[in-house]
Design a protein around this motif. Structure first.
Motif, PDB file in Angstrom:
ATOM      1  N   UNK A 284       0.562  -1.190  -0.091  1.00  0.00           N
ATOM      2  CA  UNK A 284      -0.180   0.083   0.193  1.00  0.00           C
ATOM      3  C   UNK A 284       0.816   1.042   0.229  1.00  0.00           C
ATOM      4  N   UNK A 285       0.186   2.166  -0.972  1.00  0.00           N
ATOM      5  CA  UNK A 285       1.258   3.657  -0.938  1.00  0.00           C
ATOM      6  C   UNK A 285       1.612   4.397   0.699  1.00  0.00           C
ATOM      7  N   UNK A 286       2.732   4.284   1.008  1.00  0.00           N
ATOM      8  CA  UNK A 286       2.143   5.938   2.000  1.00  0.00           C
ATOM      9  C   UNK A 286       2.406   7.053   1.049  1.00  0.00           C
ATOM     10  N   UNK A 287       2.977   7.222   0.612  1.00  0.00           N
ATOM     11  CA  UNK A 287       3.055   8.098   0.105  1.00  0.00           C
ATOM     12  C   UNK A 287       3.743   8.144  -1.230  1.00  0.00           C
ATOM     13  N   UNK A 288       4.127   9.110  -1.966  1.00  0.00           N
ATOM     14  CA  UNK A 288       4.400   9.606  -2.849  1.00  0.00           C
ATOM     15  C   UNK A 288       6.169  10.629  -3.150  1.00  0.00           C
ATOM     16  N   UNK A 289       7.247  10.536  -3.418  1.00  0.00           N
ATOM     17  CA  UNK A 289       7.690  11.555  -4.117  1.00  0.00           C
ATOM     18  C   UNK A 289       8.062  11.828  -5.054  1.00  0.00           C
ATOM     19  N   UNK A 290       8.493  13.153  -5.380  1.00  0.00           N
ATOM     20  CA  UNK A 290       8.412  13.412  -7.129  1.00  0.00           C
ATOM     21  C   UNK A 290      10.008  13.540  -7.253  1.00  0.00           C
ATOM     22  N   UNK A 291      10.988  12.850  -6.692  1.00  0.00           N
ATOM     23  CA  UNK A 291      12.646  13.046  -7.053  1.00  0.00           C
ATOM     24  C   UNK A 291      12.561  11.989  -6.040  1.00  0.00           C
ATOM     25  N   UNK A 292      14.219  11.596  -7.273  1.00  0.00           N
ATOM     26  CA  UNK A 292      15.161  10.971  -6.215  1.00  0.00           C
ATOM     27  C   UNK A 292      14.711  10.789  -4.298  1.00  0.00           C
ATOM     28  N   UNK A 293      14.643   9.505  -3.772  1.00  0.00           N
ATOM     29  CA  UNK A 293      14.398  10.468  -2.621  1.00  0.00           C
ATOM     30  C   UNK A 293      16.630  10.428  -2.413  1.00  0.00           C
ATOM     31  N   UNK A 294      17.154  11.037  -0.846  1.00  0.00           N
ATOM     32  CA  UNK A 294      17.804  10.611  -0.592  1.00  0.00           C
ATOM     33  C   UNK A 294      17.957  10.192   1.445  1.00  0.00           C
ATOM     34  N   UNK A 295      18.254   9.078   1.087  1.00  0.00           N
ATOM     35  CA  UNK A 295      19.172   8.273   0.521  1.00  0.00           C
ATOM     36  C   UNK A 295      19.187   6.628  -0.661  1.00  0.00           C
ATOM     37  N   UNK A 296      18.349   6.577  -0.844  1.00  0.00           N
ATOM     38  CA  UNK A 296      17.737   5.662  -1.553  1.00  0.00           C
ATOM     39  C   UNK A 296      18.178   6.077  -2.701  1.00  0.00           C
ATOM     40  N   UNK A 297      19.157   7.166  -3.925  1.00  0.00           N
ATOM     41  CA  UNK A 297      19.470   7.605  -4.796  1.00  0.00           C
ATOM     42  C   UNK A 297      21.113   7.262  -4.418  1.00  0.00           C
ATOM     43  N   UNK A 298      21.762   6.645  -3.623  1.00  0.00           N
ATOM     44  CA  UNK A 298      22.916   6.437  -3.548  1.00  0.00           C
ATOM     45  C   UNK A 298      23.401   5.649  -3.753  1.00  0.00           C
ATOM     46  N   UNK A 299      22.841   4.180  -3.012  1.00  0.00           N
ATOM     47  CA  UNK A 299      23.065   2.909  -3.552  1.00  0.00           C
ATOM     48  C   UNK A 299      22.251   2.360  -5.685  1.00  0.00           C
ATOM     49  N   UNK A 300      21.312   3.117  -5.998  1.00  0.00           N
ATOM     50  CA  UNK A 300      20.676   2.874  -6.759  1.00  0.00           C
ATOM     51  C   UNK A 300      22.107   3.066  -7.712  1.00  0.00           C
ATOM     52  N   UNK A 301      21.645   4.085  -7.858  1.00  0.00           N
ATOM     53  CA  UNK A 301      22.989   5.104  -9.012  1.00  0.00           C
ATOM     54  C   UNK A 301      24.396   4.930  -8.317  1.00  0.00           C
ATOM     55  N   UNK A 302      24.888   3.748  -7.145  1.00  0.00           N
ATOM     56  CA  UNK A 302      26.080   3.437  -7.409  1.00  0.00           C
ATOM     57  C   UNK A 302      25.763   2.165  -7.990  1.00  0.00           C
ATOM     58  N   UNK A 303      24.733   1.239  -8.078  1.00  0.00           N
ATOM     59  CA  UNK A 303      24.569  -0.235  -9.215  1.00  0.00           C
ATOM     60  C   UNK A 303      24.038   0.612 -10.814  1.00  0.00           C
ATOM     61  N   UNK A 304      23.376   1.290 -11.489  1.00  0.00           N
ATOM     62  CA  UNK A 304      22.713   1.955 -12.366  1.00  0.00           C
ATOM     63  C   UNK A 304      23.962   2.002 -13.589  1.00  0.00           C
ATOM     64  N   UNK A 305      23.997   0.605 -14.097  1.00  0.00           N
ATOM     65  CA  UNK A 305      25.461   1.008 -15.573  1.00  0.00           C
ATOM     66  C   UNK A 305      24.480   1.362 -16.595  1.00  0.00           C
ATOM     67  N   UNK A 306      23.407   1.850 -16.792  1.00  0.00           N
ATOM     68  CA  UNK A 306      22.711   3.107 -17.698  1.00  0.00           C
ATOM     69  C   UNK A 306      23.330   3.975 -17.380  1.00  0.00           C
ATOM     70  N   UNK A 307      22.885   4.241 -19.078  1.00  0.00           N
ATOM     71  CA  UNK A 307      24.236   6.452 -19.313  1.00  0.00           C
ATOM     72  C   UNK A 307      22.514   7.131 -18.403  1.00  0.00           C
ATOM     73  N   UNK A 308      22.985   7.392 -17.349  1.00  0.00           N
ATOM     74  CA  UNK A 308      21.244   8.926 -16.926  1.00  0.00           C
ATOM     75  C   UNK A 308      21.383  10.013 -17.937  1.00  0.00           C
ATOM     76  N   UNK A 309      22.041  10.140 -18.611  1.00  0.00           N
ATOM     77  CA  UNK A 309      22.084  11.052 -19.277  1.00  0.00           C
ATOM     78  C   UNK A 309      20.828  10.647 -20.967  1.00  0.00           C
ATOM     79  N   UNK A 310      21.302   9.399 -21.282  1.00  0.00           N
ATOM     80  CA  UNK A 310      20.321   8.702 -22.101  1.00  0.00           C
ATOM     81  C   UNK A 310      18.547   8.865 -21.795  1.00  0.00           C
ATOM     82  N   UNK A 311      19.147   8.673 -20.927  1.00  0.00           N
ATOM     83  CA  UNK A 311      17.037   8.220 -19.358  1.00  0.00           C
ATOM     84  C   UNK A 311      16.454   9.766 -19.595  1.00  0.00           C
ATOM     85  N   UNK A 312      17.722  10.764 -19.207  1.00  0.00           N
ATOM     86  CA  UNK A 312      16.985  11.951 -18.764  1.00  0.00           C
ATOM     87  C   UNK A 312      16.536  12.406 -20.506  1.00  0.00           C
TER      88      UNK A 312
END
Length: 428
Positions: A284-312
């Motif tokens: 069930x949804x507790x809340x929505x945020x409209x951006x990357x989480x902090x600190x979730x962004x840090x481990x996610x981007x450590x693992x991401x291999x796709x070029x982020x500029x292509x995605x954005x």
């Protein structure tokens, strides 16, 4: 291409670091940045809410892509302001950012889309809220300020007296200022929380691998809520089958309902979920945020291999559906937040930090700066409550945790503290 990242926290450091790895990027600026972004990018002394100056800078430097990190400039309409000037910017516009900027707006979207969430009632005064609580005194509840409150506007209550006190804090004491002009009282859900972030151009949804944050200040999930004391990814709590269910029953109907509401969302939709393991409704949804989480962004981007500029860029051009699926390092990552004494309340600033280079000498470790600055002597000093996010990869979550805490042990300043059990939920 030149890229501008807006913000000064750990999330923005992680974004600047990852964007700087793109084959398309020649230069990364961060406004206003911190001591860590001064190393991995170039800081620009412009506040994240000073839209005219940011726009002038982006034009003067011919910035090809601006990425907005924090929620406040998003809810104030920074994307609208940049787009009006013909600048390419990643993030939701002001209307869509209400998914984070207003708990009531978000709840109405969830209700309209039949997205699973806690039952709630909305209020704008203390008298009606207390009367409601007296009628429902046996129900465990959560009281939430409607507007932005720096991640601290959510009060979890164990009983009716605590709930009435929470309403008093919002209405009479004005603890959260104008963010508490309206507020909701919602059913208190139980279980473990998980974070599922998705990137969307309003037509296509790319779901990132699940993560788990640690909001309470102290070990064992005790103490006051914070902006997050650490996170890890992936989260075994959300297996592939459950993630598919979340995509189908949470993310897709949310994006569809926003489109029907003439509020198309383009950016990062971050679903904070309460997992309901073993039920027909596993989340069930507790809340929505409209951006990357902090600190979730840090481990996610450590693992991401796709070029982020292509995605954005694909999100900006609404061609996300043409990209291949996101690629991730299969190794898990753990981020431990190192905080200053007093957090999540007020904390002293200006204490010199030592040992960051020693920490980063450990393989597969990156120290992301949040509340840091450079003093007149060029030393890295504390400049906020959450100071660093020490992040490590490992073959297993246990190994990533061991490596992260080995790095943490090398960093020191007066009043430093941190949780010692980040990721234990995934190990035990």
């Amino acid at each position: 291409m030149k890229v501008l990242v807006i913000g000064n926290g750990g999330r923005e450091h992680a974004l600047a670091w990852k964007l700087g790895q793109s084959r398309k990027v020649d230069k990364v600026y961060v406004a206003p940045g911190n001591a860590g972004t001064a190393v991995d990018a170039e800081n620009v002394p412009i506040a994240a809410t000073n839209f005219p100056e940011l726009i002038r800078f982006a034009k003067a430097e011919r910035v090809g892509l601006t990425v907005v990190g924090p929620e406040l400039p998003l809810t104030l309409g920074i994307v609208d302001a940049f787009e009006k000037e013909g600048l390419r910017v990643f993030g939701p516009n002001r209307r869509a950012a209400q998914m984070e900027g207003s708990k009531i707006f978000c709840k109405k979207i969830l209700r309209a889309g039949s997205v699973p969430t806690a039952a709630y009632s909305e209020f704008d005064n203390q008298q009606d809220a207390v009367a409601y609580l007296n009628r429902n005194s046996e129900l465990p509840v959560v009281v939430k300020a409607d507007g932005l409150a720096a991640g601290k506007g959510v009060i979890v209550c164990d009983n009716g007296a605590e709930a009435i006190d929470a309403v008093k804090r919002i209405c009479a004491d004005r603890e959260f200022g104008d963010a508490g002009n309206r507020f909701i009282i919602e059913e208190r859900l139980t279980g473990q929380e998980a974070s599922v972030l998705a990137i969307t151009d309003s037509k296509t949804i790319m779901t990132l691998q699940p993560a788990q944050d640690h909001k309470p200040a102290f070990d064992g999930d005790r103490g006051p809520n914070t902006g997050g004391m650490g996170a890890y990814s992936p989260a075994p709590l959300v297996d592939d089958e459950t993630l598919h269910w979340i995509e189908s029953h949470v993310l897709v109907p949310t994006v569809h309902t926003l489109n029907k509401n003439e509020t198309p969302f383009r950016g990062v939709l971050y679903a904070g979920l309460m997992m309901q393991t073993g039920t027909k409704t596993p989340a069930k949804v507790l809340e929505y945020n409209a951006r990357f989480g902090d600190p979730e962004c840090q481990p996610l981007l450590m693992r991401l291999q796709t070029d982020l500029v292509d995605v954005f860029e694909a999100v900006i051009d609404q061609r996300l559906g043409l990209l291949p699926p996101l690629a991730f390092d299969q190794r898990p990552a753990v981020c431990v937040v190192m905080a200053s004494k007093g957090y999540p309340g007020s904390s002293e600033k200006g204490f010199p930090i030592t040992g960051i280079e020693d920490a980063e000498s450990i393989p597969d470790v990156k120290v992301f700066h949040a509340g840091t600055a450079l003093d007149k002597e060029g030393r890295v000093v504390t400049n906020g409550g959450r100071v660093l996010g020490v992040t490590a990869l490992g073959e297993t979550i246990a190994e990533a945790k061991r490596r992260a805490y080995e790095a943490v042990s090398k960093i020191h300043w007066q009043g430093v503290w941190y949780r010692k059990d980040i990721s234990d939920k995934a190990i035990f």
